[in-house]
Design a protein around this motif. Structure first.
Motif, PDB file in Angstrom:
ATOM      1  N   LYS A  45       0.877  -1.200   0.019  1.00 26.72           N
ATOM      2  CA  LYS A  45       0.064  -0.020   0.118  1.00 26.72           C
ATOM      3  C   LYS A  45       0.809   1.074   0.143  1.00 26.72           C
ATOM      4  O   LYS A  45       0.590   2.215  -0.777  1.00 26.72           O
ATOM      5  CB  LYS A  45      -0.892   0.007   1.205  1.00 26.72           C
ATOM      6  CG  LYS A  45      -1.858   1.178   1.229  1.00 26.72           C
ATOM      7  CD  LYS A  45      -2.764   1.016   2.221  1.00 26.72           C
ATOM      8  CE  LYS A  45      -3.743   2.024   2.061  1.00 26.72           C
ATOM      9  NZ  LYS A  45      -4.902   2.200   3.276  1.00 26.72           N
ATOM     10  N   LEU A 102      -6.114  -0.666  -5.343  1.00 27.90           N
ATOM     11  CA  LEU A 102      -5.553  -1.964  -4.724  1.00 27.90           C
ATOM     12  C   LEU A 102      -6.726  -2.900  -5.429  1.00 27.90           C
ATOM     13  O   LEU A 102      -6.445  -4.155  -5.203  1.00 27.90           O
ATOM     14  CB  LEU A 102      -5.433  -1.506  -3.464  1.00 27.90           C
ATOM     15  CG  LEU A 102      -4.197  -0.938  -2.798  1.00 27.90           C
ATOM     16  CD1 LEU A 102      -4.358  -0.782  -1.152  1.00 27.90           C
ATOM     17  CD2 LEU A 102      -3.149  -1.825  -3.135  1.00 27.90           C
ATOM     18  N   GLN A 131      -2.221  -5.865   0.880  1.00 31.56           N
ATOM     19  CA  GLN A 131      -1.689  -4.567   1.029  1.00 31.56           C
ATOM     20  C   GLN A 131      -0.883  -4.104   1.857  1.00 31.56           C
ATOM     21  O   GLN A 131       0.017  -3.259   2.007  1.00 31.56           O
ATOM     22  CB  GLN A 131      -3.018  -3.458   1.019  1.00 31.56           C
ATOM     23  CG  GLN A 131      -3.895  -3.639   2.167  1.00 31.56           C
ATOM     24  CD  GLN A 131      -5.068  -2.373   2.239  1.00 31.56           C
ATOM     25  OE1 GLN A 131      -4.647  -1.515   2.031  1.00 31.56           O
ATOM     26  NE2 GLN A 131      -6.114  -3.240   2.063  1.00 31.56           N
TER      27      GLN A 131
END
Lengths: 274, 573
Positions: free
Chosen positions: B392, B415, B424
């Motif tokens: 992430k 994502l 993530q």
């Protein structure tokens, strides 16, 4: 500014990598590079240590001339010499300014020169000895004088990985640049930009360490399959590795010249005062 | 008995793992076999092969049960070093198994370690076998990827082993070099009687070179069969995400039960059945004159200084103008200058001569950070793009650095789009190859670029992941003005590209559409390109227009005949 920019252009990652590799491997055709590592160890043991105990400026100057000569013979890269000079000047310059600032006078220059001379002799002797030995030669030499095989393997493996390290570092550095944001304004004396680049240079090391650690896993497995551990315990392997090491005429000649030169400057120092 | 490898009831579980990776496995390999090991990700292929030189159980200490004998040696009682005298191993990341600086030193490293006096001769001989003898004194880092792979193989050969294990050679090499390595393996197998075990995803190579196939699933052997029988199991293989040769897929989907597996067989098979008088659909040539130019190269040249202080010319006289909406594939051999061409657009490298403009802004006067507002470059090796400690954070790096308002919501969306929600918080470096590749594309998407440059996006992926990834690439064109891909993957080119640029020794030798390229075998050959099997097949069958995918190939037959004449299918062989 233009000069600095052109220098910065030349000093790319690629360039530094090439200079380093050439320093390590590129000088194997010079006379000094053909000497046995043990000869160079012996020679360095004197030139690297003796200057600390010699106070005669004449002898130091003589030794300096000699090591300048040997350094020229090793055809070492200019970048290395440049860094060396920068270091020496920086060191003495800083000491000079510091001593003047704290109430010293110009009399400090002479002792500083002596110190610089000593440092120069030692540094140039190191360059002569270590830049002309390829990492393999250095490893063999160390093995011969009884250093464990792991050390000499580490040296040659380290150099093998050096270009990979450089490339990897370059990629990561560029990844930061390709997604990051440089300061809008350069700031006074490019202050902001310089800080930005220094930050990136440091940050890039973390991903590098992780990716290298990952690579090392295969390497360790491969070493296992290539009998790496086995070799360190087997004296026959050491013998095979060192079969090429021989002290020959050139070695004696080189040592003889060095000794004769040293004797002559030691003797002349008695007659010359300076 | 000429059984070389005997695996009996082997179960192995990595420490900390929940399930055994090998589960009651049984296998026997005879001397002189050329065996392909196939199976989906996590089926235990590499683990199995690491039994043969004892890395398991000696190096990876997990729960090991059962017995394995290799060349008469029990792997538990013998060390990795002893077993390695009989088994040469080429790792998937072969670059990391080269441990010495010079080629000859590296190849003779193992014989030297075992104290063999003729270690240099052994090294030289191994180099000769793989055709690298002329590079004996070269530095390892000066070699190309293909040469490094051959060197890794030579390193294994230096001990003159009976068995050679090679882990996914086609995943890391371009098809041209992969073929080269298979030719060497073939020679070793046929002339020197070596037993070859190759972990391989690429069924076209299996069909051409391997004689037996071992199919693994979830740590067990499903079967071991001859290549012909194995690759005829089109349905089963497809289910396990292993794609049989395109010709076999086509024949099987048309209902044949005895499918051709190599190109020559396919030509013989389809020859009589080609529907004649096919409706030829004229493909319209895109009109480039009215389109908006996004990137322009003007007389661009680039060179770098090599170790021996000579300048190596990478690109010369590049003139290009790339327009909005194009899907550009840049192809050519390794070292043809593909990556350099892409990197010049990012501003990371400056052209030595000539100029490059992106949306009429000169790249030379722009820092890479500035170019990044328009151009995203996705590295060939995704790991080199991971500069933060979670997926992430890596994806959000660009908008965060630019303090773009409300970027968090956009990142969550990306994502999701790239199927990374569950991953993530993971460190990107610890993910699988396919996941890493997706993460690298997500990083690019988060930059919201108008131009995206992909360097070998499908390299070193297994076929299933590759297919998955192609879906993402196809979606990109909806959001992005210009997509450029440097690739060896001709299947990707044939299914995706609208414009193909062929580089050869740093020069553009072709710039046009794929139809013209694929119908020019001399040019393909010069550039070292191998078209996808279905294209070669269409060309050989003289069908017009050429089919670029299996789907269009079978549609041609279906439309013409409605039903597939099954009786003819049994005539081959």
């Amino acid at each position: 500014m233009a000069a600095a920019k052109s220098f910065a252009d030349k000093l790319s990652f690629e360039q530094i990598k090439i200079e380093l590799l050439n320093t390590a491997y590129g000088n194997d055709r010079t006379l000094i590079a053909k000497l046995d590592p043990r000869t160079l160890f012996l020679w360095y043991a004197f030139f690297g240590i003796a200057p600390w105990f010699i106070h005669s400026r004449f002898i130091l100057a003589g030794m300096l001339l000699f090591v300048i000569g040997t350094t020229i013979m090793t055809k070492v890269s200019r970048l290395i010499i440049f860094i060396l000079i920068l270091g020496l000047l920086g060191e003495s310059g800083y000491l000079l300014i510091a001593s003047l600032f704290f109430g010293g006078n110009l009399g400090i220059i002479i002792p500083l020169l002596v110190l610089t001379m000593k440092l120069s002799v030692i540094s140039l002797a190191s360059i002569t000895a270590f830049c002309s030995m390829s990492p393999e030669r250095l490893g063999e030499g160390l093995l011969r004088i009884g250093v464990p095989g792991q050390v000499s393997f580490s040296i040659s493996y380290g150099y093998r990985m050096l270009p990979t390290l450089f490339e990897e570092y370059n990629h990561i550095f560029m990844s930061y640049r390709l997604r990051g944001k440089s300061p809008e304004k350069h700031g006074l004396f490019y202050f902001r930009t310089v800080i930005y680049f220094i930050k990136l240079a440091v940050k890039s090391f973390y991903p590098l360490l992780l990716s290298m650690a990952k690579r090392a896993r295969t390497t360790v497995e491969a070493l296992e399959t290539k009998g790496g551990q086995y070799a360190f315990r087997n004296p026959a392997v050491k013998k095979l590795k060192l079969a090429n090491l021989r002290i020959g005429k050139t070695d004696y000649f080189f040592l003889l010249i060095s000794v004769l030169y040293l004797i002559s400057i030691f003797i002349s120092s008695h007659y010359v005062s300076f | 008995m000429n059984e070389l490898i005997h695996v009996e009831n082997v179960t192995f579980q990595y420490p900390g793992a929940e399930h055994p990776v090998l589960n009651k496995m049984n296998l026997s390999v005879k001397k002189g076999e050329f065996l392909a090991v196939i199976g989906s990700n996590g089926s235990g292929k590499s683990t199995l092969c690491k039994l043969f030189n004892g890395l398991i159980p000696h190096f990876y200490t997990g729960d090991f049960e059962g017995s394995v004998t290799v060349s008469g040696l029990n792997i538990v009682e013998n060390s990795v070093a002893d077993l390695s005298c009989h088994v040469g191993y080429v790792f998937q990341d072969f670059e990391n198994q080269l441990v010495q600086a010079r080629v000859l030193e590296d190849v003779s490293f193992a014989p030297l370690n075992f104290g063999m006096e003729d270690y240099l001769q052994r090294g030289r001989r191994a180099l000769e076998l793989v055709g690298l003898a002329h590079l004996a004194d070269e530095f390892v880092w000066q070699l190309s990827g293909g040469q490094k792979h051959l060197l890794a193989l030579a390193g294994g050969l230096a001990m003159n082993p009976d068995i050679i294990v090679i882990d996914e050679p086609t995943a890391q090499l371009d098809p041209y070099h992969a073929k080269e390595i298979y030719e060497v393996l073939k020679k070793l197998n046929e002339q020197y009687g070596k037993t070859i075990i190759s972990i391989e995803h690429h069924t076209e190579f299996i069909a051409e070179y391997c004689r037996t196939v071992l199919l693994l699933n979830k740590g067990s052997v499903l079967w071991k069969r001859s290549t012909r029988e194995a690759l005829s199991e089109v349905e089963l293989l497809t289910e396990l995400a292993i794609y049989p040769p395109q010709a076999a897929q086509a024949a099987s989907r048309l209902g044949a039960d005895n499918v051709p597996i190599t190109l020559n067989e396919a030509i013989a098979f389809f020859k009589e059945k080609v529907p004649c008088g096919m409706p030829s659909v004229p493909r319209q040539k895109p009109d480039r004159s009215q389109e908006e130019t996004v990137i322009r190269f003007d007389q661009v040249g680039f060179s770098y200084k090599s170790m021996n202080k000579k300048r190596a010319q990478v690109l010369k006289n590049i003139n290009l103008s790339l327009n909005k909406g194009e899907q550009v594939a840049i192809v050519g051999n390794n070292g043809a200058g593909k990556s350099t061409l892409l990197r010049l657009i990012t501003g990371v490298k400056k052209p030595e001569s000539g100029s490059i403009t992106v949306r009429s802004q000169s790249v030379a006067s722009c820092a890479p950070e500035k170019m990044a507002d328009h151009v995203a470059y996705i590295y060939q090796n995704p790991e080199q793009m991971f500069i933060d400690d979670s997926v992430k954070k890596d994806v959000a790096f660009f908008p965060r650095a630019r303090k773009i308002k409300g970027y968090e919501a956009k990142i969550d969306e990306i994502l999701k789009q790239f199927d990374l929600v569950d991953l993530q918080d993971k460190d990107s470096r610890l993910m699988s190859g396919g996941q890493q590749r997706r993460a690298s594309l997500a990083i690019g998407a988060a930059m919201n670029p108008s131009v995206i440059l992909l360097d070998e996006p499908t390299a070193s992926l297994d076929m299933a992941t590759r297919k998955h990834l192609t879906q993402f690439i196809l979606k990109l064109k909806e959001q992005i003005d210009l997509v450029m891909i440097a690739t060896h993957d001709m299947q990707l080119v044939s299914e995706w590209a609208t414009r193909v640029i062929v580089l050869h020794h740093g020069q553009i030798i072709f710039d046009g559409n794929k139809e013209e390229l694929f119908s020019n075998p001399a040019l393909m050959d010069k550039a070292g390109l191998v078209p996808p099997q279905i294209v070669t097949l269409s060309l050989a069958l003289n069908v017009e227009p050429i089919d670029y995918s299996v789907d269009s190939f079978i549609n041609r037959f279906k439309e013409a005949r409605g039903e597939w004449p099954l009786q003819k299918a049994s005539q081959i062989n």
